[in-house]
Design a protein around this motif. Structure first.
Motif, PDB file in Angstrom:
ATOM      1  N   SER A   8      38.815 -21.160  50.242  1.00  0.00           N
ATOM      2  CA  SER A   8      40.189 -21.146  49.729  1.00  0.00           C
ATOM      3  C   SER A   8      41.040 -20.147  50.511  1.00  0.00           C
ATOM      4  CB  SER A   8      40.217 -20.825  48.229  1.00  0.00           C
ATOM      5  OG  SER A   8      39.872 -19.468  47.988  1.00  0.00           O
ATOM      6  N   VAL A   9      40.426 -19.073  50.989  1.00  0.00           N
ATOM      7  CA  VAL A   9      41.151 -18.082  51.798  1.00  0.00           C
ATOM      8  C   VAL A   9      41.562 -18.711  53.123  1.00  0.00           C
ATOM      9  CG1 VAL A   9      40.988 -15.848  52.963  1.00  0.00           C
ATOM     10  CG2 VAL A   9      39.975 -16.139  50.697  1.00  0.00           C
ATOM     11  N   ILE A  10      40.657 -19.446  53.746  1.00  0.00           N
ATOM     12  CA  ILE A  10      40.978 -20.129  55.000  1.00  0.00           C
ATOM     13  C   ILE A  10      42.158 -21.073  54.792  1.00  0.00           C
ATOM     14  CG2 ILE A  10      40.126 -21.772  56.732  1.00  0.00           C
ATOM     15  CD1 ILE A  10      37.300 -20.543  56.206  1.00  0.00           C
ATOM     16  N   ALA A  11      42.144 -21.800  53.681  1.00  0.00           N
ATOM     17  CA  ALA A  11      43.213 -22.758  53.391  1.00  0.00           C
ATOM     18  C   ALA A  11      44.583 -22.090  53.334  1.00  0.00           C
ATOM     19  CB  ALA A  11      42.933 -23.498  52.087  1.00  0.00           C
ATOM     20  N   MET A  12      44.636 -20.832  52.926  1.00  0.00           N
ATOM     21  CA  MET A  12      45.909 -20.125  52.784  1.00  0.00           C
ATOM     22  C   MET A  12      46.619 -19.928  54.127  1.00  0.00           C
ATOM     23  SD  MET A  12      46.187 -19.792  49.523  1.00  0.00           S
ATOM     24  CE  MET A  12      45.349 -21.377  49.494  1.00  0.00           C
ATOM     25  N   ALA A  13      45.915 -20.147  55.239  1.00  0.00           N
ATOM     26  CA  ALA A  13      46.516 -19.985  56.560  1.00  0.00           C
ATOM     27  C   ALA A  13      47.345 -21.191  56.973  1.00  0.00           C
ATOM     28  CB  ALA A  13      45.429 -19.726  57.607  1.00  0.00           C
ATOM     29  N   GLY A  14      47.320 -22.236  56.186  1.00  0.00           N
ATOM     30  CA  GLY A  14      48.063 -23.433  56.551  1.00  0.00           C
ATOM     31  C   GLY A  14      49.564 -23.250  56.458  1.00  0.00           C
ATOM     32  N   THR A  15      50.263 -23.698  57.490  1.00  0.00           N
ATOM     33  CA  THR A  15      51.716 -23.779  57.414  1.00  0.00           C
ATOM     34  C   THR A  15      52.057 -24.736  56.276  1.00  0.00           C
ATOM     35  OG1 THR A  15      51.756 -23.571  59.818  1.00  0.00           O
ATOM     36  CG2 THR A  15      53.806 -24.245  58.752  1.00  0.00           C
ATOM     37  N   LYS A  16      51.241 -25.786  56.176  1.00  0.00           N
ATOM     38  CA  LYS A  16      51.331 -26.744  55.081  1.00  0.00           C
ATOM     39  C   LYS A  16      49.903 -27.016  54.623  1.00  0.00           C
ATOM     40  CE  LYS A  16      54.252 -30.226  54.759  1.00  0.00           C
ATOM     41  NZ  LYS A  16      54.941 -31.496  55.025  1.00  0.00           N
ATOM     42  N   VAL A  17      49.686 -26.952  53.299  1.00  0.00           N
ATOM     43  CA  VAL A  17      48.370 -27.232  52.715  1.00  0.00           C
ATOM     44  C   VAL A  17      48.501 -28.478  51.855  1.00  0.00           C
ATOM     45  CG1 VAL A  17      46.515 -26.382  51.225  1.00  0.00           C
ATOM     46  CG2 VAL A  17      47.750 -24.780  52.717  1.00  0.00           C
ATOM     47  N   LEU A  18      47.720 -29.493  52.187  1.00  0.00           N
ATOM     48  CA  LEU A  18      47.729 -30.755  51.450  1.00  0.00           C
ATOM     49  C   LEU A  18      46.347 -30.998  50.875  1.00  0.00           C
ATOM     50  CD1 LEU A  18      49.658 -32.880  54.107  1.00  0.00           C
ATOM     51  CD2 LEU A  18      50.606 -31.764  52.075  1.00  0.00           C
ATOM     52  N   MET A  19      46.318 -31.496  49.641  1.00  0.00           N
ATOM     53  CA  MET A  19      45.036 -31.764  48.984  1.00  0.00           C
ATOM     54  C   MET A  19      44.951 -33.221  48.574  1.00  0.00           C
ATOM     55  SD  MET A  19      44.537 -28.369  46.566  1.00  0.00           S
ATOM     56  CE  MET A  19      42.952 -28.889  45.902  1.00  0.00           C
ATOM     57  N   SER A  20      43.764 -33.770  48.727  1.00  0.00           N
ATOM     58  CA  SER A  20      43.504 -35.097  48.198  1.00  0.00           C
ATOM     59  C   SER A  20      43.665 -35.039  46.680  1.00  0.00           C
ATOM     60  CB  SER A  20      42.078 -35.520  48.552  1.00  0.00           C
ATOM     61  OG  SER A  20      41.684 -36.626  47.765  1.00  0.00           O
ATOM     62  N   PRO A  21      44.123 -36.137  46.063  1.00  0.00           N
ATOM     63  CA  PRO A  21      44.236 -36.129  44.600  1.00  0.00           C
ATOM     64  C   PRO A  21      42.901 -35.867  43.903  1.00  0.00           C
ATOM     65  CG  PRO A  21      45.337 -38.045  45.523  1.00  0.00           C
ATOM     66  CD  PRO A  21      44.612 -37.375  46.655  1.00  0.00           C
ATOM     67  N   THR A  22      41.794 -36.066  44.610  1.00  0.00           N
ATOM     68  CA  THR A  22      40.469 -35.855  44.024  1.00  0.00           C
ATOM     69  C   THR A  22      39.861 -34.511  44.427  1.00  0.00           C
ATOM     70  OG1 THR A  22      39.402 -36.979  45.876  1.00  0.00           O
ATOM     71  CG2 THR A  22      39.998 -38.322  43.951  1.00  0.00           C
ATOM     72  N   ALA A  23      40.575 -33.713  45.195  1.00  0.00           N
ATOM     73  CA  ALA A  23      40.044 -32.444  45.693  1.00  0.00           C
ATOM     74  C   ALA A  23      40.158 -31.337  44.648  1.00  0.00           C
ATOM     75  CB  ALA A  23      40.792 -32.029  46.960  1.00  0.00           C
ATOM     76  N   LEU A  24      39.383 -30.288  44.862  1.00  0.00           N
ATOM     77  CA  LEU A  24      39.393 -29.115  43.996  1.00  0.00           C
ATOM     78  C   LEU A  24      39.520 -27.855  44.836  1.00  0.00           C
ATOM     79  CD1 LEU A  24      36.435 -29.989  41.606  1.00  0.00           C
ATOM     80  CD2 LEU A  24      38.854 -29.919  40.990  1.00  0.00           C
ATOM     81  N   MET A  25      40.115 -26.829  44.238  1.00  0.00           N
ATOM     82  CA  MET A  25      40.152 -25.505  44.836  1.00  0.00           C
ATOM     83  C   MET A  25      39.641 -24.530  43.787  1.00  0.00           C
ATOM     84  SD  MET A  25      43.302 -23.358  46.573  1.00  0.00           S
ATOM     85  CE  MET A  25      43.489 -24.510  47.923  1.00  0.00           C
TER      86      MET A  25
END
Length: 193
Positions: free
Chosen positions: A48-65
């Motif tokens: 989840s920390v890595i994901a925070m580096a996204g200029t834009k973060v997109l998640m699949s409707p079935t994804a979890l964080m």
């Protein structure tokens, strides 16, 4: 990082080493192009920390964080245990730095979410600012919170414990056969954080 242009990083990870995650986060934050993070399965813990580096973060409707407090294994005397506690406190603060930059949430709110080991579906992650949008959403569909949820293991355990305790009065005789409440309380205590 070498190369040029925008990049897309796909994440499906239960997490891992927080120092390695910090290095990946730093490399992505330092990248000169746009970084789109797409979470198609799970971005938990260090992922989840890595994901925070996204200029834009997109998640699949079935994804979890999932976010939670950092963990370690320690051995030694009380002085060594205190050093481990102090280290974990500093690691937590560094993780909160990344979450705060992305979400804009207060440090206190982020700390509480981490304390509770918070699981978020895609819509809840968008609502809280951990993600910017959904992958594969239909035209005109918003990423609203109608179907969002946050799961807190600690809140569920505490709620269950309070219900068990509120239905148990020591002077009341047992009305039915089954597992005694005291045994259930012992079992629940094993999973209580």
């Amino acid at each position: 990082m070498s190369g040029s242009g925008n990049i897309t990083v796909w994440i499906n990870s239960p997490g891992g080493d927080c120092v390695a995650a910090a290095q990946i986060y730093n490399m992505l934050m330092d990248y000169h192009g746009d970084v789109t993070v797409k979470i198609d399965g799970i971005a938990a813990s260090a992922a989840s920390v890595i994901a925070m580096a996204g200029t834009k973060v997109l998640m699949s409707p079935t994804a979890l964080m999932m976010i939670h407090n950092p963990l370690t294994v320690a051995i030694g005397d009380s002085e060594e245990m205190q050093k481990a506690i102090d280290m974990l406190s500093e690691v937590k603060e560094s993780i909160i730095n990344a979450y705060e930059i992305k979400t804009g949430l207060s440090r206190a709110k982020l700390s509480h979410l981490m304390d509770a080991e918070t699981w978020m579906n895609a819509k809840k992650a968008v609502e809280l600012g951990f993600a910017d949008g959904l992958l594969f959403k239909a035209d005109g569909e918003s990423a609203g919170a109608e179907d969002s949820f946050v799961f807190s293991r600690r809140a569920v355990t505490n709620s269950l414990m309070s219900k068990v305790k509120s239905h148990h009065t020591p002077s009341e005789p047992a009305k039915h056969a089954g597992t005694p409440i005291s045994e259930l309380e012992k079992r629940l205590a094993l999973i209580k954080p």
